[in-house]
Design a protein around this motif. Sequence first.
Motif, PDB file in Angstrom:
ATOM      1  N   THR A 110       0.857  -1.171   0.000  1.00  0.00           N
ATOM      2  CA  THR A 110       0.000   0.000   0.000  1.00  0.00           C
ATOM      3  C   THR A 110       0.900   1.229   0.000  1.00  0.00           C
ATOM      4  O   THR A 110       2.102   1.126   0.259  1.00  0.00           O
ATOM      5  CB  THR A 110      -0.971   0.009   1.206  1.00  0.00           C
ATOM      6  OG1 THR A 110      -1.931   1.046   1.030  1.00  0.00           O
ATOM      7  CG2 THR A 110      -0.230   0.205   2.521  1.00  0.00           C
ATOM      8  N   ARG A 147       0.201   6.775  -4.656  1.00  0.00           N
ATOM      9  CA  ARG A 147      -1.093   6.771  -3.948  1.00  0.00           C
ATOM     10  C   ARG A 147      -2.206   6.286  -4.873  1.00  0.00           C
ATOM     11  O   ARG A 147      -3.063   5.520  -4.459  1.00  0.00           O
ATOM     12  CB  ARG A 147      -1.406   8.149  -3.400  1.00  0.00           C
ATOM     13  CG  ARG A 147      -0.502   8.517  -2.241  1.00  0.00           C
ATOM     14  CD  ARG A 147      -0.991   9.766  -1.498  1.00  0.00           C
ATOM     15  NE  ARG A 147      -0.017  10.129  -0.487  1.00  0.00           N
ATOM     16  CZ  ARG A 147       0.138   9.499   0.679  1.00  0.00           C
ATOM     17  NH1 ARG A 147      -0.623   8.482   0.973  1.00  0.00           N
ATOM     18  NH2 ARG A 147       1.054   9.888   1.536  1.00  0.00           N
ATOM     19  N   TYR A 151      -2.061   2.472  -5.346  1.00  0.00           N
ATOM     20  CA  TYR A 151      -2.508   1.684  -4.204  1.00  0.00           C
ATOM     21  C   TYR A 151      -3.743   2.272  -3.521  1.00  0.00           C
ATOM     22  O   TYR A 151      -4.011   2.002  -2.365  1.00  0.00           O
ATOM     23  CB  TYR A 151      -1.373   1.513  -3.192  1.00  0.00           C
ATOM     24  CG  TYR A 151      -0.276   0.638  -3.736  1.00  0.00           C
ATOM     25  CD1 TYR A 151      -0.504  -0.701  -4.010  1.00  0.00           C
ATOM     26  CD2 TYR A 151       0.986   1.152  -4.023  1.00  0.00           C
ATOM     27  CE1 TYR A 151       0.490  -1.512  -4.531  1.00  0.00           C
ATOM     28  CE2 TYR A 151       1.989   0.346  -4.536  1.00  0.00           C
ATOM     29  CZ  TYR A 151       1.730  -0.982  -4.785  1.00  0.00           C
ATOM     30  OH  TYR A 151       2.714  -1.782  -5.296  1.00  0.00           O
ATOM     31  N   ALA A 152      -4.515   3.051  -4.264  1.00  0.00           N
ATOM     32  CA  ALA A 152      -5.756   3.614  -3.708  1.00  0.00           C
ATOM     33  C   ALA A 152      -6.669   2.469  -3.287  1.00  0.00           C
ATOM     34  O   ALA A 152      -6.767   1.456  -3.985  1.00  0.00           O
ATOM     35  CB  ALA A 152      -6.451   4.490  -4.740  1.00  0.00           C
ATOM     36  N   PRO A 153      -7.320   2.637  -2.157  1.00  0.00           N
ATOM     37  CA  PRO A 153      -8.226   1.561  -1.720  1.00  0.00           C
ATOM     38  C   PRO A 153      -9.294   1.296  -2.780  1.00  0.00           C
ATOM     39  O   PRO A 153      -9.873   2.225  -3.335  1.00  0.00           O
ATOM     40  CB  PRO A 153      -8.863   2.105  -0.448  1.00  0.00           C
ATOM     41  CG  PRO A 153      -8.045   3.277  -0.047  1.00  0.00           C
ATOM     42  CD  PRO A 153      -7.320   3.766  -1.268  1.00  0.00           C
ATOM     43  N   ARG A 154      -9.483   0.043  -3.062  1.00  0.00           N
ATOM     44  CA  ARG A 154     -10.501  -0.326  -4.038  1.00  0.00           C
ATOM     45  C   ARG A 154     -11.852  -0.350  -3.347  1.00  0.00           C
ATOM     46  O   ARG A 154     -11.981  -0.852  -2.241  1.00  0.00           O
ATOM     47  CB  ARG A 154     -10.191  -1.692  -4.624  1.00  0.00           C
ATOM     48  CG  ARG A 154      -8.933  -1.652  -5.470  1.00  0.00           C
ATOM     49  CD  ARG A 154      -8.692  -2.999  -6.137  1.00  0.00           C
ATOM     50  NE  ARG A 154      -7.570  -2.907  -7.019  1.00  0.00           N
ATOM     51  CZ  ARG A 154      -6.328  -3.259  -6.687  1.00  0.00           C
ATOM     52  NH1 ARG A 154      -6.071  -3.711  -5.493  1.00  0.00           N
ATOM     53  NH2 ARG A 154      -5.353  -3.153  -7.554  1.00  0.00           N
ATOM     54  N   GLN A 155     -12.782   0.209  -4.021  1.00  0.00           N
ATOM     55  CA  GLN A 155     -14.140   0.221  -3.484  1.00  0.00           C
ATOM     56  C   GLN A 155     -14.755  -1.160  -3.674  1.00  0.00           C
ATOM     57  O   GLN A 155     -14.728  -1.703  -4.764  1.00  0.00           O
ATOM     58  CB  GLN A 155     -14.997   1.270  -4.215  1.00  0.00           C
ATOM     59  CG  GLN A 155     -14.525   2.693  -4.028  1.00  0.00           C
ATOM     60  CD  GLN A 155     -14.730   3.170  -2.604  1.00  0.00           C
ATOM     61  OE1 GLN A 155     -15.679   2.784  -1.945  1.00  0.00           O
ATOM     62  NE2 GLN A 155     -13.823   3.996  -2.126  1.00  0.00           N
ATOM     63  N   ALA A 156     -15.298  -1.685  -2.612  1.00  0.00           N
ATOM     64  CA  ALA A 156     -15.995  -2.970  -2.706  1.00  0.00           C
ATOM     65  C   ALA A 156     -17.297  -2.742  -3.442  1.00  0.00           C
ATOM     66  O   ALA A 156     -17.990  -1.755  -3.206  1.00  0.00           O
ATOM     67  CB  ALA A 156     -16.244  -3.542  -1.325  1.00  0.00           C
TER      68      ALA A 156
END
Length: 169
Positions: free
Chosen positions: A145, A155, A158-163
Amino acid sequence: MANRIRLEDRECPLSTTVQHVGEWWTLLILHDAFDGYSRFDQFQDNLGISSSMLTARLKTLVADGLLERRPYQSNPVRYEYLLTDLGRTLRPVILALAAWGNSRLAPEQRSMILVHATTGDEVEPVVVDAGTGRRLDDSDTYVFTAGPAAGTAMRNRYAPRQATPTHTD
Protein backbone atom coordinates in the motif's frame (compact mmCIF):
# COMPACT_ATOMS: atom_id res chain seq x y z
CA MET A 1 7.23 8.17 -28.55
CA ALA A 2 5.71 7.22 -25.19
CA ASN A 3 6.91 8.94 -22.06
CA ARG A 4 9.24 6.63 -20.18
CA ILE A 5 9.88 6.96 -16.48
CA ARG A 6 13.55 6.60 -15.71
CA LEU A 7 14.32 3.97 -13.06
CA GLU A 8 15.99 6.51 -10.79
CA ASP A 9 12.90 8.75 -10.95
CA ARG A 10 10.56 6.10 -9.59
CA GLU A 11 9.70 6.19 -5.92
CA CYS A 12 9.10 2.44 -5.72
CA PRO A 13 11.60 0.78 -3.33
CA LEU A 14 11.78 -2.19 -5.69
CA SER A 15 12.95 0.06 -8.53
CA THR A 16 15.61 1.74 -6.44
CA THR A 17 16.84 -1.59 -5.09
CA VAL A 18 17.10 -3.06 -8.59
CA GLN A 19 19.06 0.04 -9.58
CA HIS A 20 21.72 -0.97 -7.04
CA VAL A 21 21.77 -4.76 -7.24
CA GLY A 22 19.72 -5.75 -10.29
CA GLU A 23 22.67 -6.48 -12.57
CA TRP A 24 23.44 -10.17 -12.18
CA TRP A 25 27.21 -9.71 -11.85
CA THR A 26 26.52 -7.48 -8.84
CA LEU A 27 24.66 -10.23 -6.99
CA LEU A 28 27.40 -12.74 -7.79
CA ILE A 29 30.12 -10.37 -6.56
CA LEU A 30 28.18 -9.76 -3.34
CA HIS A 31 27.69 -13.52 -2.93
CA ASP A 32 31.46 -13.99 -3.25
CA ALA A 33 32.05 -11.18 -0.74
CA PHE A 34 29.78 -12.98 1.74
CA ASP A 35 31.87 -16.11 1.16
CA GLY A 36 35.02 -14.19 2.15
CA TYR A 37 36.40 -13.10 -1.22
CA SER A 38 37.79 -9.57 -1.11
CA ARG A 39 40.45 -9.16 -3.76
CA PHE A 40 40.06 -8.35 -7.44
CA ASP A 41 41.84 -11.50 -8.63
CA GLN A 42 39.72 -13.69 -6.33
CA PHE A 43 36.49 -12.28 -7.75
CA GLN A 44 37.79 -12.54 -11.31
CA ASP A 45 39.08 -16.10 -10.95
CA ASN A 46 35.93 -17.35 -9.27
CA LEU A 47 33.42 -15.60 -11.54
CA GLY A 48 35.27 -15.68 -14.85
CA ILE A 49 34.28 -12.04 -15.37
CA SER A 50 36.26 -9.68 -17.61
CA SER A 51 38.48 -7.18 -15.81
CA SER A 52 36.65 -4.22 -17.32
CA MET A 53 33.24 -5.52 -16.20
CA LEU A 54 34.56 -6.38 -12.74
CA THR A 55 36.18 -2.96 -12.39
CA ALA A 56 32.93 -1.25 -13.36
CA ARG A 57 30.81 -3.38 -10.98
CA LEU A 58 33.22 -2.90 -8.07
CA LYS A 59 33.28 0.88 -8.64
CA THR A 60 29.49 0.93 -8.59
CA LEU A 61 29.30 -1.21 -5.45
CA VAL A 62 31.75 1.14 -3.71
CA ALA A 63 29.90 4.25 -4.93
CA ASP A 64 26.60 2.77 -3.71
CA GLY A 65 28.11 2.13 -0.28
CA LEU A 66 27.80 -1.67 -0.44
CA LEU A 67 31.54 -2.36 -0.54
CA GLU A 68 34.48 -0.44 0.88
CA ARG A 69 37.72 -0.21 -1.12
CA ARG A 70 40.76 -0.47 1.14
CA PRO A 71 44.48 -0.81 0.28
CA TYR A 72 46.09 -4.03 1.49
CA GLN A 73 49.48 -3.57 -0.24
CA SER A 74 51.47 -0.39 -0.79
CA ASN A 75 54.03 -1.20 -3.50
CA PRO A 76 52.36 -1.57 -5.91
CA VAL A 77 49.12 -0.38 -4.37
CA ARG A 78 46.51 -3.12 -4.37
CA TYR A 79 43.02 -2.94 -2.96
CA GLU A 80 40.56 -5.26 -1.32
CA TYR A 81 36.80 -4.84 -1.34
CA LEU A 82 35.00 -5.43 1.93
CA LEU A 83 31.30 -5.46 2.69
CA THR A 84 30.03 -2.39 4.49
CA ASP A 85 27.26 -2.53 7.09
CA LEU A 86 24.84 -1.58 4.31
CA GLY A 87 26.21 -4.32 2.07
CA ARG A 88 25.84 -6.91 4.83
CA THR A 89 22.13 -6.09 5.08
CA LEU A 90 21.70 -7.67 1.62
CA ARG A 91 22.66 -11.13 2.88
CA PRO A 92 19.05 -12.19 3.64
CA VAL A 93 18.06 -11.13 0.12
CA ILE A 94 20.80 -13.25 -1.43
CA LEU A 95 19.91 -16.18 0.85
CA ALA A 96 16.25 -15.89 -0.17
CA LEU A 97 17.15 -15.76 -3.88
CA ALA A 98 19.35 -18.84 -3.57
CA ALA A 99 16.63 -20.67 -1.62
CA TRP A 100 14.08 -19.78 -4.28
CA GLY A 101 16.39 -21.19 -6.95
CA ASN A 102 16.94 -24.40 -4.97
CA SER A 103 13.21 -24.81 -4.35
CA ARG A 104 12.82 -25.46 -8.07
CA LEU A 105 15.32 -28.33 -8.01
CA ALA A 106 15.23 -31.84 -6.63
CA PRO A 107 17.52 -32.15 -3.59
CA GLU A 108 20.07 -34.19 -5.55
CA GLN A 109 20.28 -31.45 -8.22
CA ARG A 110 21.34 -28.67 -5.82
CA SER A 111 24.95 -27.65 -6.20
CA MET A 112 24.90 -25.31 -3.18
CA ILE A 113 22.84 -25.50 0.00
CA LEU A 114 22.60 -23.38 3.14
CA VAL A 115 23.59 -25.11 6.36
CA HIS A 116 23.96 -24.14 10.01
CA ALA A 117 27.67 -23.36 10.52
CA THR A 118 27.95 -25.40 13.73
CA THR A 119 25.61 -28.36 13.21
CA GLY A 120 25.86 -28.73 9.44
CA ASP A 121 22.09 -29.13 9.31
CA GLU A 122 20.49 -27.84 6.12
CA VAL A 123 18.29 -24.80 6.69
CA GLU A 124 15.56 -23.23 4.59
CA PRO A 125 15.46 -19.44 4.68
CA VAL A 126 12.03 -17.85 4.80
CA VAL A 127 10.85 -14.26 4.99
CA VAL A 128 8.87 -13.45 8.13
CA ASP A 129 7.18 -10.40 9.60
CA ALA A 130 9.53 -9.11 12.31
CA GLY A 131 6.60 -8.01 14.47
CA THR A 132 4.64 -11.25 14.51
CA GLY A 133 7.05 -13.89 13.29
CA ARG A 134 4.50 -14.96 10.68
CA ARG A 135 5.82 -16.27 7.40
CA LEU A 136 5.26 -14.01 4.39
CA ASP A 137 4.28 -16.34 1.59
CA ASP A 138 2.68 -16.08 -1.79
CA SER A 139 -0.85 -15.68 -0.44
CA ASP A 140 -2.90 -12.49 -0.58
CA THR A 141 -2.57 -12.01 3.18
CA TYR A 142 0.11 -9.34 2.78
CA VAL A 143 -0.19 -6.59 0.17
CA PHE A 144 1.59 -3.36 -0.66
CA THR A 145 0.00 0.00 0.00
CA ALA A 146 1.13 3.61 -0.32
CA GLY A 147 3.43 4.73 2.49
CA PRO A 148 3.69 8.09 4.20
CA ALA A 149 6.14 9.52 1.62
CA ALA A 150 4.17 8.30 -1.40
CA GLY A 151 3.57 10.72 -4.23
CA THR A 152 0.43 10.96 -6.31
CA ALA A 153 1.31 8.13 -8.69
CA MET A 154 2.05 5.73 -5.85
CA ARG A 155 -1.09 6.77 -3.95
CA ASN A 156 -3.18 6.25 -7.10
CA ARG A 157 -1.63 2.85 -7.70
CA TYR A 158 -2.51 1.68 -4.20
CA ALA A 159 -5.76 3.61 -3.71
CA PRO A 160 -8.23 1.56 -1.72
CA ARG A 161 -10.50 -0.33 -4.04
CA GLN A 162 -14.14 0.22 -3.48
CA ALA A 163 -15.99 -2.97 -2.71
CA THR A 164 -18.85 -3.50 -5.09
CA PRO A 165 -21.94 -4.23 -3.00
CA THR A 166 -23.93 -7.21 -4.05
CA HIS A 167 -27.65 -6.68 -3.62
CA THR A 168 -30.25 -9.26 -4.17
CA ASP A 169 -33.67 -7.73 -4.68
